[in-house]
Scaffold this motif. Structure first.
Motif, PDB file in Angstrom:
ATOM      1  N   GLU A 244       0.974  -1.131   0.036  1.00  0.00           N
ATOM      2  CA  GLU A 244      -0.057   0.097  -0.142  1.00  0.00           C
ATOM      3  C   GLU A 244       0.823   1.259   0.066  1.00  0.00           C
ATOM      4  O   GLU A 244       0.457   2.302  -0.674  1.00  0.00           O
ATOM      5  CB  GLU A 244      -0.953   0.091   1.284  1.00  0.00           C
ATOM      6  CG  GLU A 244      -2.123  -1.028   1.079  1.00  0.00           C
ATOM      7  CD  GLU A 244      -3.009  -0.984   2.550  1.00  0.00           C
ATOM      8  OE1 GLU A 244      -4.255  -0.969   2.267  1.00  0.00           O
ATOM      9  OE2 GLU A 244      -2.308  -1.266   3.311  1.00  0.00           O
ATOM     10  N   LEU A 245       1.922   1.257   0.668  1.00  0.00           N
ATOM     11  CA  LEU A 245       2.820   2.279   0.781  1.00  0.00           C
ATOM     12  C   LEU A 245       3.423   2.591  -0.554  1.00  0.00           C
ATOM     13  O   LEU A 245       3.658   3.869  -0.718  1.00  0.00           O
ATOM     14  CB  LEU A 245       4.001   2.435   2.122  1.00  0.00           C
ATOM     15  CG  LEU A 245       3.184   2.571   3.350  1.00  0.00           C
ATOM     16  CD1 LEU A 245       4.385   2.502   4.406  1.00  0.00           C
ATOM     17  CD2 LEU A 245       2.992   4.185   3.578  1.00  0.00           C
ATOM     18  N   ALA A 246       3.728   1.718  -1.211  1.00  0.00           N
ATOM     19  CA  ALA A 246       4.256   1.801  -2.447  1.00  0.00           C
ATOM     20  C   ALA A 246       3.604   2.319  -3.349  1.00  0.00           C
ATOM     21  O   ALA A 246       4.000   2.556  -4.817  1.00  0.00           O
ATOM     22  CB  ALA A 246       4.914   0.390  -2.891  1.00  0.00           C
ATOM     23  N   SER A 247       2.459   2.406  -3.288  1.00  0.00           N
ATOM     24  CA  SER A 247       1.260   2.883  -4.123  1.00  0.00           C
ATOM     25  C   SER A 247       1.262   4.329  -3.955  1.00  0.00           C
ATOM     26  O   SER A 247       0.551   5.043  -5.089  1.00  0.00           O
ATOM     27  CB  SER A 247      -0.046   2.383  -4.017  1.00  0.00           C
ATOM     28  OG  SER A 247       0.063   0.878  -3.908  1.00  0.00           O
ATOM     29  N   VAL A 248       2.019   4.964  -3.205  1.00  0.00           N
ATOM     30  CA  VAL A 248       1.586   6.522  -2.954  1.00  0.00           C
ATOM     31  C   VAL A 248       2.622   7.484  -3.618  1.00  0.00           C
ATOM     32  O   VAL A 248       2.229   8.401  -4.122  1.00  0.00           O
ATOM     33  CB  VAL A 248       1.716   6.782  -1.440  1.00  0.00           C
ATOM     34  CG1 VAL A 248       1.582   8.281  -1.307  1.00  0.00           C
ATOM     35  CG2 VAL A 248       0.597   6.085  -0.797  1.00  0.00           C
ATOM     36  N   PRO A 249       3.998   7.204  -3.519  1.00  0.00           N
ATOM     37  CA  PRO A 249       4.988   8.348  -3.999  1.00  0.00           C
ATOM     38  C   PRO A 249       4.452   8.996  -5.335  1.00  0.00           C
ATOM     39  O   PRO A 249       4.166  10.410  -5.244  1.00  0.00           O
ATOM     40  CB  PRO A 249       6.262   7.870  -4.034  1.00  0.00           C
ATOM     41  CG  PRO A 249       6.029   6.545  -2.830  1.00  0.00           C
ATOM     42  CD  PRO A 249       4.529   5.958  -3.150  1.00  0.00           C
ATOM     43  N   CYS A 250       4.532   8.430  -6.521  1.00  0.00           N
ATOM     44  CA  CYS A 250       4.112   8.868  -7.771  1.00  0.00           C
ATOM     45  C   CYS A 250       2.651   9.367  -7.998  1.00  0.00           C
ATOM     46  O   CYS A 250       2.762  10.598  -7.969  1.00  0.00           O
ATOM     47  CB  CYS A 250       4.780   7.901  -8.889  1.00  0.00           C
ATOM     48  SG  CYS A 250       4.789   8.832 -10.512  1.00  0.00           S
ATOM     49  N   ALA A 251       2.034   8.544  -7.745  1.00  0.00           N
ATOM     50  CA  ALA A 251       0.709   8.829  -8.210  1.00  0.00           C
ATOM     51  C   ALA A 251      -0.055   9.773  -7.358  1.00  0.00           C
ATOM     52  O   ALA A 251      -0.669  10.981  -7.750  1.00  0.00           O
ATOM     53  CB  ALA A 251      -0.338   7.586  -8.043  1.00  0.00           C
ATOM     54  N   TYR A 252       0.293   9.728  -6.008  1.00  0.00           N
ATOM     55  CA  TYR A 252      -0.450  10.529  -5.125  1.00  0.00           C
ATOM     56  C   TYR A 252       0.334  12.126  -5.004  1.00  0.00           C
ATOM     57  O   TYR A 252      -0.518  13.061  -4.818  1.00  0.00           O
ATOM     58  CB  TYR A 252      -0.555  10.003  -3.871  1.00  0.00           C
ATOM     59  CG  TYR A 252      -1.498   8.923  -3.582  1.00  0.00           C
ATOM     60  CD1 TYR A 252      -2.898   9.440  -2.880  1.00  0.00           C
ATOM     61  CD2 TYR A 252      -1.741   7.941  -4.067  1.00  0.00           C
ATOM     62  CE1 TYR A 252      -3.835   8.490  -2.705  1.00  0.00           C
ATOM     63  CE2 TYR A 252      -2.625   6.901  -3.966  1.00  0.00           C
ATOM     64  CZ  TYR A 252      -3.875   7.500  -3.210  1.00  0.00           C
ATOM     65  OH  TYR A 252      -4.923   6.606  -2.979  1.00  0.00           O
ATOM     66  N   SER A 253       1.664  11.949  -5.367  1.00  0.00           N
ATOM     67  CA  SER A 253       2.350  13.289  -5.173  1.00  0.00           C
ATOM     68  C   SER A 253       1.732  14.156  -6.490  1.00  0.00           C
ATOM     69  O   SER A 253       1.789  15.278  -6.447  1.00  0.00           O
ATOM     70  CB  SER A 253       3.674  13.343  -4.987  1.00  0.00           C
ATOM     71  OG  SER A 253       4.405  12.478  -6.258  1.00  0.00           O
ATOM     72  N   THR A 254       1.679  13.480  -7.447  1.00  0.00           N
ATOM     73  CA  THR A 254       1.244  13.958  -8.691  1.00  0.00           C
ATOM     74  C   THR A 254       0.034  14.736  -8.699  1.00  0.00           C
ATOM     75  O   THR A 254      -0.373  15.788  -9.133  1.00  0.00           O
ATOM     76  CB  THR A 254       1.261  13.087 -10.129  1.00  0.00           C
ATOM     77  OG1 THR A 254       2.607  12.481 -10.180  1.00  0.00           O
ATOM     78  CG2 THR A 254       0.913  13.610 -11.184  1.00  0.00           C
TER      79      THR A 254
ATOM     80  N   ILE B 123      -6.313   8.861   3.721  1.00  0.00           N
ATOM     81  CA  ILE B 123      -6.453   8.394   2.200  1.00  0.00           C
ATOM     82  C   ILE B 123      -6.176   6.944   2.309  1.00  0.00           C
ATOM     83  O   ILE B 123      -5.541   6.624   3.493  1.00  0.00           O
ATOM     84  CB  ILE B 123      -5.530   9.156   1.384  1.00  0.00           C
ATOM     85  CG1 ILE B 123      -3.978   9.112   1.933  1.00  0.00           C
ATOM     86  CG2 ILE B 123      -5.961  10.872   1.012  1.00  0.00           C
ATOM     87  CD1 ILE B 123      -3.039   9.621   1.082  1.00  0.00           C
ATOM     88  N   ARG B 124      -6.333   6.121   1.268  1.00  0.00           N
ATOM     89  CA  ARG B 124      -5.977   4.773   1.433  1.00  0.00           C
ATOM     90  C   ARG B 124      -6.048   4.516  -0.054  1.00  0.00           C
ATOM     91  O   ARG B 124      -6.956   4.380  -0.764  1.00  0.00           O
ATOM     92  CB  ARG B 124      -6.652   4.227   2.050  1.00  0.00           C
ATOM     93  CG  ARG B 124      -6.257   2.416   2.606  1.00  0.00           C
ATOM     94  CD  ARG B 124      -6.182   2.445   3.938  1.00  0.00           C
ATOM     95  NE  ARG B 124      -5.353   1.260   4.254  1.00  0.00           N
ATOM     96  CZ  ARG B 124      -5.190   0.812   5.457  1.00  0.00           C
ATOM     97  NH1 ARG B 124      -5.499   1.365   6.452  1.00  0.00           N
ATOM     98  NH2 ARG B 124      -4.466  -0.386   5.707  1.00  0.00           N
TER      99      ARG B 124
END
Length: 376
Positions: free
Chosen positions: A182-192, A341-342
């Motif tokens: 789940e954590l690996a799903s965040v950096p690129c997509a969520y920061s964009t 968020i999740r």
């Protein structure tokens, strides 16, 4: 032989690290044949100010594929899907984020979750053992110059390997009950997504139209816009409508149908766009006078038709969104730790199955984030 954690004087911090690791090398621009799984890649060593991370999970993103196929070259006029398998015929000189030639081989992977296992000079050894994610738009390597950054997995090696290194000050400890996947799903997509909402100044009660809403960035944008109290109209494939509703969208418009036909003209305050392509003119038609348009992708095609009169007669503001203010990623960590968020994970794959993961990504059959699980 092995190396041990740097800057570590106590035995509890002495962790043996192999000299070689498994990883995926991108050896050039092109098709899937340019992705080579290897088990003899040297483990990186942290320089001063850096940490070494044992990667546990790494998300798949559109930018990984765009970089592989050379889509960022100005010679390419079509969307990602047209060259997703074989790549494009391009000149290498402008086929990267920064517009300069890529350095090969490169380990891609903008989404990194893992644990710090070693530190370079100047970094507190107490960081060893932290579970972390890495800001994908790195500013340390460009001395924090305004509007400049390196992308993890593009200008420097990323997370498609057992180990990677990153600047300590851009590597964030996260305390939550999420899985590594789940954590690996965040950096690129969520920061964009957060970067676009931040740049466009989305506020409570505003009507926001989000394209590509079932994809990684689009689904993140729905959650983040709702977190701000916005009213969301999501544009997504008809087969993904239920998934988009579940993310919190207030209205779903099937991709390919007329947005004006569904919403009318001049009804939205903000458009958050990752698609562009033929539907671009209608995105401006649905914006109110004084509306804002933010874009961070063009999966449906980078070349669009713009009637400049629409732009200036409606007093629209355009925001191209790549660079991210420091607050964007820092806020994401806070949102995670507060449970605001999740992410939705669609499927996981072993690292050596990266081609299958990218094939599934391009097919758009699977909703949610696709994530590589990195073996010990």
């Amino acid at each position: 032989m092995s190396i041990v954690t740097a800057n570590s004087s106590s035995s509890e911090h002495r962790i043996e690290i192999p000299e070689l690791m498994a990883g995926v090398l991108l050896v050039g621009h092109g098709g899937f044949e340019c992705l080579q799984y290897r088990e003899d890649i040297p483990v990186p060593r942290p320089a001063p100010g850096e940490v070494l991370i044992r990667v546990t999970a790494a998300g798949i993103n559109n930018t990984d594929i765009n970089t592989r196929i050379g889509w960022y070259s100005k010679a390419v006029k079509s969307g990602t899907e047209a060259g997703g398998k074989e790549g494009f015929q391009i000149e290498d000189a402008d086929a990267s984020w920064s517009g300069v030639p890529m350095s090969f081989p490169r380990i891609q992977g903008a989404d990194c979750c893992g644990r710090i296992v070693a530190v370079g000079a100047g970094v507190e050894p107490s960081r060893i053992g932290e579970r972390v994610i890495v800001r994908n738009m790195l500013r340390s390597y460009v001395d924090y110059r305004p509007m400049e950054c390196w992308t993890l997995g593009s200008e420097c090696d990323g997370a498609f390997a057992q180990y990677t290194k990153a600047p300590s000050r851009e590597t964030y400890k996260v305390e939550c009950d999420w899985s590594d996947v789940e954590l690996a799903s965040v950096p690129c997509a969520y920061s964009t997504a957060e970067g676009m909402l931040h740049r466009a100044g989305v506020k409570h009660g505003e009507h926001v139209v989000i394209t590509g809403a079932s994809g990684g960035v689009g689904s993140a944008a729905i959650q983040l816009a709702k977190r701000r109290g916005a009213i969301v109209t999501a544009v997504a494939g008809a087969s993904k409508a239920d998934e988009v509703w579940a993310l919190g969208a207030d209205r779903v418009v099937p991709r390919g149908e007329s947005l004006v036909g569904h919403l009318g003209r001049e009804v939205a305050d903000v458009v958050i766009d990752v698609a562009a392509g033929p539907a671009f003119p209608e995105l401006l038609d649905v914006l109110r006078k004084g509306g804002r348009y933010a874009v961070a992708g063009a999966i449906a095609g980078p070349i669009v038709e713009l009637d400049v009169r629409t732009l200036y007669l409606k007093d629209l503001s355009f925001f191209g969104c790549t660079f991210q203010d420091d607050a964007v990623f820092e806020n994401l960590v806070l949102y995670i730790e507060r449970g605001e968020i999740r992410p939705v994970v669609g499927k996981t794959y072993p690292l050596k199955s990266i081609v299958e993961a990218q094939q599934d990504f391009l097919s758009k059959r699977i909703g949610g984030k696709l994530v590589l699980v990195i073996p010990a």
